[in-house]
Design a protein around this motif. Structure first.
Motif, PDB file in Angstrom:
ATOM      1  N   ARG A  39       0.786  -1.363  -0.164  1.00  0.00           N
ATOM      2  CA  ARG A  39      -0.033   0.030  -0.132  1.00  0.00           C
ATOM      3  C   ARG A  39       0.744   1.190   0.033  1.00  0.00           C
ATOM      4  NH1 ARG A  39      -3.820   1.283   5.057  1.00  0.00           N
ATOM      5  NH2 ARG A  39      -2.074   0.580   5.926  1.00  0.00           N
ATOM      6  N   LEU A  40       0.517   2.208  -0.887  1.00  0.00           N
ATOM      7  CA  LEU A  40       1.211   3.612  -0.796  1.00  0.00           C
ATOM      8  C   LEU A  40       0.741   4.488   0.311  1.00  0.00           C
ATOM      9  CD1 LEU A  40       3.174   5.435  -2.078  1.00  0.00           C
ATOM     10  CD2 LEU A  40       1.358   6.128  -3.527  1.00  0.00           C
ATOM     11  N   ILE A  41       1.449   4.749   1.209  1.00  0.00           N
ATOM     12  CA  ILE A  41       1.098   5.392   2.442  1.00  0.00           C
ATOM     13  C   ILE A  41       1.144   7.052   1.999  1.00  0.00           C
ATOM     14  CG2 ILE A  41       1.465   6.144   4.996  1.00  0.00           C
ATOM     15  CD1 ILE A  41       0.634   3.299   4.537  1.00  0.00           C
ATOM     16  N   ASP A  42       2.093   7.681   1.547  1.00  0.00           N
ATOM     17  CA  ASP A  42       2.093   8.591   1.076  1.00  0.00           C
ATOM     18  C   ASP A  42       3.251   9.106   0.222  1.00  0.00           C
ATOM     19  OD1 ASP A  42       1.611  11.631   1.286  1.00  0.00           O
ATOM     20  OD2 ASP A  42       2.580  12.090   3.239  1.00  0.00           O
ATOM     21  N   SER A  75      15.277   3.730   2.952  1.00  0.00           N
ATOM     22  CA  SER A  75      15.565   3.004   4.367  1.00  0.00           C
ATOM     23  C   SER A  75      14.094   2.403   4.792  1.00  0.00           C
ATOM     24  CB  SER A  75      15.845   4.355   5.474  1.00  0.00           C
ATOM     25  OG  SER A  75      14.530   5.175   5.533  1.00  0.00           O
ATOM     26  N   GLU A  76      14.249   1.650   5.979  1.00  0.00           N
ATOM     27  CA  GLU A  76      13.108   1.286   6.544  1.00  0.00           C
ATOM     28  C   GLU A  76      12.952   2.205   7.706  1.00  0.00           C
ATOM     29  OE1 GLU A  76      11.598  -2.645   8.626  1.00  0.00           O
ATOM     30  OE2 GLU A  76      13.252  -2.867   7.568  1.00  0.00           O
ATOM     31  N   ILE A  77      11.296   2.460   7.771  1.00  0.00           N
ATOM     32  CA  ILE A  77      10.866   3.303   8.797  1.00  0.00           C
ATOM     33  C   ILE A  77       9.992   2.518   9.936  1.00  0.00           C
ATOM     34  CG2 ILE A  77       9.480   5.199   9.408  1.00  0.00           C
ATOM     35  CD1 ILE A  77       9.815   6.045   6.391  1.00  0.00           C
ATOM     36  N   GLN A  78      10.313   2.672  11.140  1.00  0.00           N
ATOM     37  CA  GLN A  78       9.647   1.998  12.166  1.00  0.00           C
ATOM     38  C   GLN A  78       8.165   2.646  12.476  1.00  0.00           C
ATOM     39  OE1 GLN A  78      10.696  -0.786  13.476  1.00  0.00           O
ATOM     40  NE2 GLN A  78      12.714  -0.357  12.292  1.00  0.00           N
ATOM     41  N   ASP A  79       7.378   2.157  12.830  1.00  0.00           N
ATOM     42  CA  ASP A  79       6.249   2.358  12.851  1.00  0.00           C
ATOM     43  C   ASP A  79       5.781   3.438  13.782  1.00  0.00           C
ATOM     44  OD1 ASP A  79       3.156   2.194  12.468  1.00  0.00           O
ATOM     45  OD2 ASP A  79       2.903   0.849  14.037  1.00  0.00           O
ATOM     46  N   GLU A  80       6.513   3.609  14.756  1.00  0.00           N
ATOM     47  CA  GLU A  80       6.615   4.675  15.844  1.00  0.00           C
ATOM     48  C   GLU A  80       6.896   5.833  15.341  1.00  0.00           C
ATOM     49  OE1 GLU A  80      10.033   2.033  16.997  1.00  0.00           O
ATOM     50  OE2 GLU A  80       7.793   1.543  16.787  1.00  0.00           O
ATOM     51  N   ASP A  81       7.939   5.677  14.335  1.00  0.00           N
ATOM     52  CA  ASP A  81       8.416   6.984  13.688  1.00  0.00           C
ATOM     53  C   ASP A  81       7.330   7.623  12.604  1.00  0.00           C
ATOM     54  OD1 ASP A  81      10.747   6.760  14.889  1.00  0.00           O
ATOM     55  OD2 ASP A  81      11.604   5.557  13.239  1.00  0.00           O
ATOM     56  N   PRO A  84       1.481  11.889  11.370  1.00  0.00           N
ATOM     57  CA  PRO A  84       0.962  13.032  10.395  1.00  0.00           C
ATOM     58  C   PRO A  84       1.635  14.271  10.865  1.00  0.00           C
ATOM     59  CG  PRO A  84      -1.075  11.858  11.440  1.00  0.00           C
ATOM     60  CD  PRO A  84       0.417  11.295  12.141  1.00  0.00           C
ATOM     61  N   LEU A  85       2.007  15.045   9.770  1.00  0.00           N
ATOM     62  CA  LEU A  85       2.572  16.479  10.144  1.00  0.00           C
ATOM     63  C   LEU A  85       1.496  17.321   9.967  1.00  0.00           C
ATOM     64  CD1 LEU A  85       5.801  16.140   7.922  1.00  0.00           C
ATOM     65  CD2 LEU A  85       5.415  16.011  10.441  1.00  0.00           C
ATOM     66  N   GLY A  86       1.268  18.413  10.744  1.00  0.00           N
ATOM     67  CA  GLY A  86       0.100  19.444  10.669  1.00  0.00           C
ATOM     68  C   GLY A  86       0.631  20.362   9.570  1.00  0.00           C
ATOM     69  N   PRO A  87      -0.403  21.036   9.018  1.00  0.00           N
ATOM     70  CA  PRO A  87      -0.107  21.705   7.882  1.00  0.00           C
ATOM     71  C   PRO A  87       0.797  23.003   8.468  1.00  0.00           C
ATOM     72  CG  PRO A  87      -2.228  22.364   8.780  1.00  0.00           C
ATOM     73  CD  PRO A  87      -1.753  21.195   9.501  1.00  0.00           C
ATOM     74  N   ASP A  88       1.778  23.528   7.830  1.00  0.00           N
ATOM     75  CA  ASP A  88       2.652  24.493   8.123  1.00  0.00           C
ATOM     76  C   ASP A  88       1.791  25.746   7.780  1.00  0.00           C
ATOM     77  OD1 ASP A  88       4.988  26.438   8.690  1.00  0.00           O
ATOM     78  OD2 ASP A  88       5.791  25.831   6.844  1.00  0.00           O
ATOM     79  N   GLU A  89       1.465  26.636   9.046  1.00  0.00           N
ATOM     80  CA  GLU A  89       0.741  27.739   8.753  1.00  0.00           C
ATOM     81  C   GLU A  89       1.215  28.717   7.834  1.00  0.00           C
ATOM     82  OE1 GLU A  89      -0.207  29.391  12.506  1.00  0.00           O
ATOM     83  OE2 GLU A  89      -1.019  27.565  13.421  1.00  0.00           O
ATOM     84  N   GLU A  90       2.521  29.150   7.800  1.00  0.00           N
ATOM     85  CA  GLU A  90       2.959  30.132   6.822  1.00  0.00           C
ATOM     86  C   GLU A  90       2.834  29.521   5.225  1.00  0.00           C
ATOM     87  OE1 GLU A  90       7.123  31.013   7.432  1.00  0.00           O
ATOM     88  OE2 GLU A  90       6.562  31.546   9.419  1.00  0.00           O
TER      89      GLU A  90
END
Length: 116
Positions: A39-42, A75-81, A84-90
């Motif tokens: 599955r493509l996450i992002d 690289s391989e990313i761990q699940d805890e890493d 979701p990032l919040g939108p950059d307000e600027e």
């Protein structure tokens, strides 16, 4: 007169057949991207024909770099890493134009005769 009526019905038939064809093609495209094991996450685009993607393969998350000629596992990313990032307000404020300011600029442009 009969030619006009026949042409009208021919145009209606062409429009209807185009609608059916696009509906059929759209359904076919949606099915090609599904998988039971991946599955493509992002993903984010870095340039023309270049992007970085996070894929879930089984229980693993992989960061992959994709170009027009190759795909590399970065690289391989761990699940805890993953979070979701919040939108950059600027950035978000810069992307959404202020309607009032745009209308004021348009009014100023008309007053000056369309020249800067």
């Amino acid at each position: 007169m009969w030619r006009v009526i026949a042409t009208f019905f021919a145009v209606i038939a062409i429009i209807y057949l185009s609608y059916l064809a696009s509906k059929y093609i759209g359904k076919g495209l949606g099915r090609t991207g599904s998988s039971r094991y991946m599955r493509l996450i992002d993903q984010i685009t870095l340039g023309q024909d270049r992007h970085i993607a996070i894929m879930q393969v089984g229980g693993k998350y992989l960061l992959v770099g994709v170009t027009s000629g190759q795909i590399n596992v970065l690289s391989e990313i761990q699940d805890e890493d993953l979070f979701p990032l919040g939108p950059d307000e600027e950035v978000q404020a810069a992307q959404i134009p202020d309607f009032k300011k745009m209308m004021e600029k348009l009014g100023d442009l008309k007053k000056r005769g369309g020249r800067n």
